[in-house]
Design an enzyme around this catalytic site. Structure first.
Site, PDB file in Angstrom:
ATOM      1  NE  ARG A 267      39.722  34.673  35.508  1.00 57.21           N
ATOM      2  CZ  ARG A 267      38.874  33.792  34.971  1.00 57.21           C
ATOM      3  NH1 ARG A 267      38.189  34.102  33.901  1.00 57.21           N
ATOM      4  NH2 ARG A 267      38.702  32.600  35.509  1.00 57.21           N
ATOM      5  N   GLY A 268      41.868  39.975  37.842  1.00 56.70           N
ATOM      6  CA  GLY A 268      41.675  41.093  38.759  1.00 56.70           C
ATOM      7  C   GLY A 268      42.876  42.001  38.633  1.00 56.70           C
ATOM      8  CB  ALA A 269      43.237  45.549  37.584  1.00 62.22           C
TER       9      ALA A 269
ATOM     10  NE  ARG B 193      43.612  40.303  30.605  1.00 63.87           N
ATOM     11  CZ  ARG B 193      42.864  39.961  31.647  1.00 63.87           C
ATOM     12  NH1 ARG B 193      43.232  38.997  32.447  1.00 63.87           N
ATOM     13  NH2 ARG B 193      41.728  40.577  31.877  1.00 63.87           N
TER      14      ARG B 193
ATOM     15  CD  GLN C  96      32.823  38.344  36.318  1.00 63.58           C
ATOM     16  OE1 GLN C  96      31.605  38.195  36.158  1.00 63.58           O
ATOM     17  NE2 GLN C  96      33.557  39.045  35.486  1.00 63.58           N
TER      18      GLN C  96
ATOM     19  CG  ASP D 296      36.003  47.578  37.134  1.00 68.23           C
ATOM     20  OD1 ASP D 296      34.804  47.266  37.021  1.00 68.23           O
ATOM     21  OD2 ASP D 296      36.916  46.741  37.275  1.00 68.23           O
TER      22      ASP D 296
ATOM     23  CG  ASN E   9      31.679  47.757  40.034  1.00 66.06           C
ATOM     24  OD1 ASN E   9      32.825  47.306  40.034  1.00 66.06           O
ATOM     25  ND2 ASN E   9      30.696  47.161  40.691  1.00 66.06           N
ATOM     26  CE  LYS E  10      32.558  42.592  35.631  1.00 65.00           C
ATOM     27  NZ  LYS E  10      33.346  42.625  34.373  1.00 65.00           N
TER      28      LYS E  10
END
Lengths: 353, 353
Positions: free
Chosen positions: A57-59, A98, A197, A237, A247-248
């Site tokens: 995970r994580g771009a 994805r 997370q 992000d 962002n999140k």
């Protein structure tokens, strides 16, 4: 990243090419924080599935995995008839594995240039792509550690660690760099509902022995108002030309409260996060994710000690699950980038070069 | 409160005396929101255990249950030798059944006055005590509904419903009163980690058919910044003389963000919540609760559909779990009380009379 496996310290990135066994290997993020497991992909098809099932995970880490996956396909099919057809198909499958299209495509296109050169060259290019990502994290760490002083209380949100950025991480990188310099401080880790997370952040900080405390997301106001937070560092992000950050979800809350109490608030990110083509955050569409992320929580069964999911809401409860929020530039103290700590005025200048 | 049991509508408080079967009955809150179950206590000892095992929650509802429990003991022992010794022992056990001492003691002392009068009088006094609590909620509803207009989006935090206040609730009461007047609006319900009391709020709103959406606590900033919240109403655990409020952790966050975006922010509470002897919120010690509340989450197993708890953090993860925070009076728009919507200047005047 430093990992403690059976009491022994090893140094591994989030994903890598095992040249002896000719396979892509990665730390299985679906098992964390409860278990450290290395997942091996012996064919490109396994690598596609590892991305699809969110073992990685994580771009940026996904981008690196896709790059390795394409290099792997080039090696698999090099001597076969219809090589190009097969490799093109692998490219397409990896691209669709994805929806984080930008990083995925960047990784694939970097390796694609060598698919007519040689299988070895493809591997070299994938490694170079992954290495460049991890070096961005290393630079962010070196730059950002100047903000951290002995005995500080630092708050962070979501997961911005090595697992997401191949190695070193973004917002976590200054913490690790400073800790390794011998500076001693304390980190508050936001749980970060719905996906929690904060569990990964806590796990990564634990590997380095960094003193930290997990809090529920809504405890930050109490901590900030009672003088218990000296600095906030989190990731991004996407950063728009004027310095707004997506962002999140929850980042906006922290920024407003930090602003109210004059607490320094920084976002750390690699170059690929800056999006010079988007002028302001108002142009960003907030991704609304599956409400199952709110309904279902994964944990360890108290009886069997195996990982299971429980439903925490009644069926048919209506939920809203925005994945991120946009924080306006005026609420940020600065940006921690591989090019230094920048002001919002610096951003456009540095990234237009 | 309105309840939908097997598709039929019934009207029940959180706790009551069943005069036919001579037992205390209550809605078992440990089964909610997944199951509506009536728990019967045929002896005062069962009532003590119901409080201890948190089948009944919310300080005012606990106080009413203790009052019923003592009346029940008076009935049990009235004709026995050593009546006073036995009833005194029941008083002590009920007083120690939970640490919410103020409400518990108030309920017990109200009934104690009749323990030399008659068993019937004890029941009448317990019913009167419970009725007075629920009438406070009813008044809060009548007062607070003036703030609510058609099509509003209203955000609330934690659980402030009928289950906690015998009936009608505090912050939830204006929503119900307005909805029953035919006004149509939408409520955002904060999940309220760690204990997820938003599940109870969602469940209560569902009983009335009130349109609502559950959100993670950190989504409120996004909603407020994008104009999707018109009004915030939440409860209070304690209101100090100057108007500062101690309330569920996360209240402070909402207040700062609401202030930043000029969104009206009200606290609703019954008379017993106002504490004229505490001058400001700085005198309040924040209760730090067991971190198990963060570690362990209760939900329905996806396979067995029974309620189980899962551990969501690694063992030895260091957590901090403040139960509430203090919000300064200047961040509140006003106070919804049984005496009207008050300003902070009104509070001392109204409650010193």
């Amino acid at each position: 990243m430093k990992l403690i496996v059976n009491g022994e310290e090893v140094d591994l990135p989030a994903v890598w090419w095992n040249s002896e066994q000719k396979m892509v290997q990665l730390i299985d993020q679906t098992k964390l924080p409860f278990q450290i497991a290395i997942h091996s992909c012996s064919t490109y098809h396994h690598t596609v599935n590892a991305i699809k099932s969110m073992k990685i995970r994580g771009a940026p880490s996904i981008g690196a995995t896709a790059a390795y996956g394409l290099a792997q396909a080039i090696n698999e099919f090099w001597d076969e008839p219809e090589y190009l057809t097969k490799v093109s198909s692998a490219y397409d499958q990896l691209l669709l594995s994805r929806p984080t299209a930008v990083d995925l495509k960047r990784g694939l296109d970097h390796v694609k240039k060598s698919w007519a050169v040689s299988p070895d060259e493809a591997i070299v290019q994938a490694q170079k792509f992954a290495h460049n990502i991890s070096m961005q994290g290393k630079k962010i760490g070196e730059v950002g550690k100047s903000l951290i002083r002995e005995n500080m209380n630092i708050l962070t949100h979501c997961h911005t660690g090595a697992l997401a950025l191949v190695d070193h991480g973004s917002a976590i990188a200054p913490l690790i760099a400073s800790w390794e310099d011998g500076v001693r401080f304390h980190v508050y880790v936001d749980e970060t509902r719905p996906r929690m997370q904060g569990r990964l952040t806590s796990w990564e900080l634990t590997q380095y022995g960094i003193d930290h405390t997990v809090i529920c997301d809504s405890a930050s106001g109490h901590l900030m108002s009672s003088g218990k937070v000296d600095l906030i560092i989190l990731g991004a992000d996407r950063v728009t030309k004027n310095g707004d950050i997506a962002n999140k979800i929850g980042t906006h809350n922290l920024a407003v409260i930090a602003n109210h109490y004059s607490i320094p608030f920084y976002s750390a990110f690699p170059d690929t996060t800056f999006d010079i083509n988007t002028l302001t955050g108002t142009e960003i569409t907030i991704e609304e994710r599956n409400t199952q992320e709110i309904y279902e929580i994964r944990g360890l069964s108290k009886t069997t000690r195996t990982q299971i999911s429980v439903s925490v809401y009644q069926e048919n409860t209506h939920c809203y699950n925005p994945a991120f929020d946009v924080t306006p530039a005026e609420l940020l103290s600065g940006y921690i980038t591989p090019h230094g700590i920048l002001s919002k005025e610096d951003l456009g200048r540095v990234y237009s070069n």
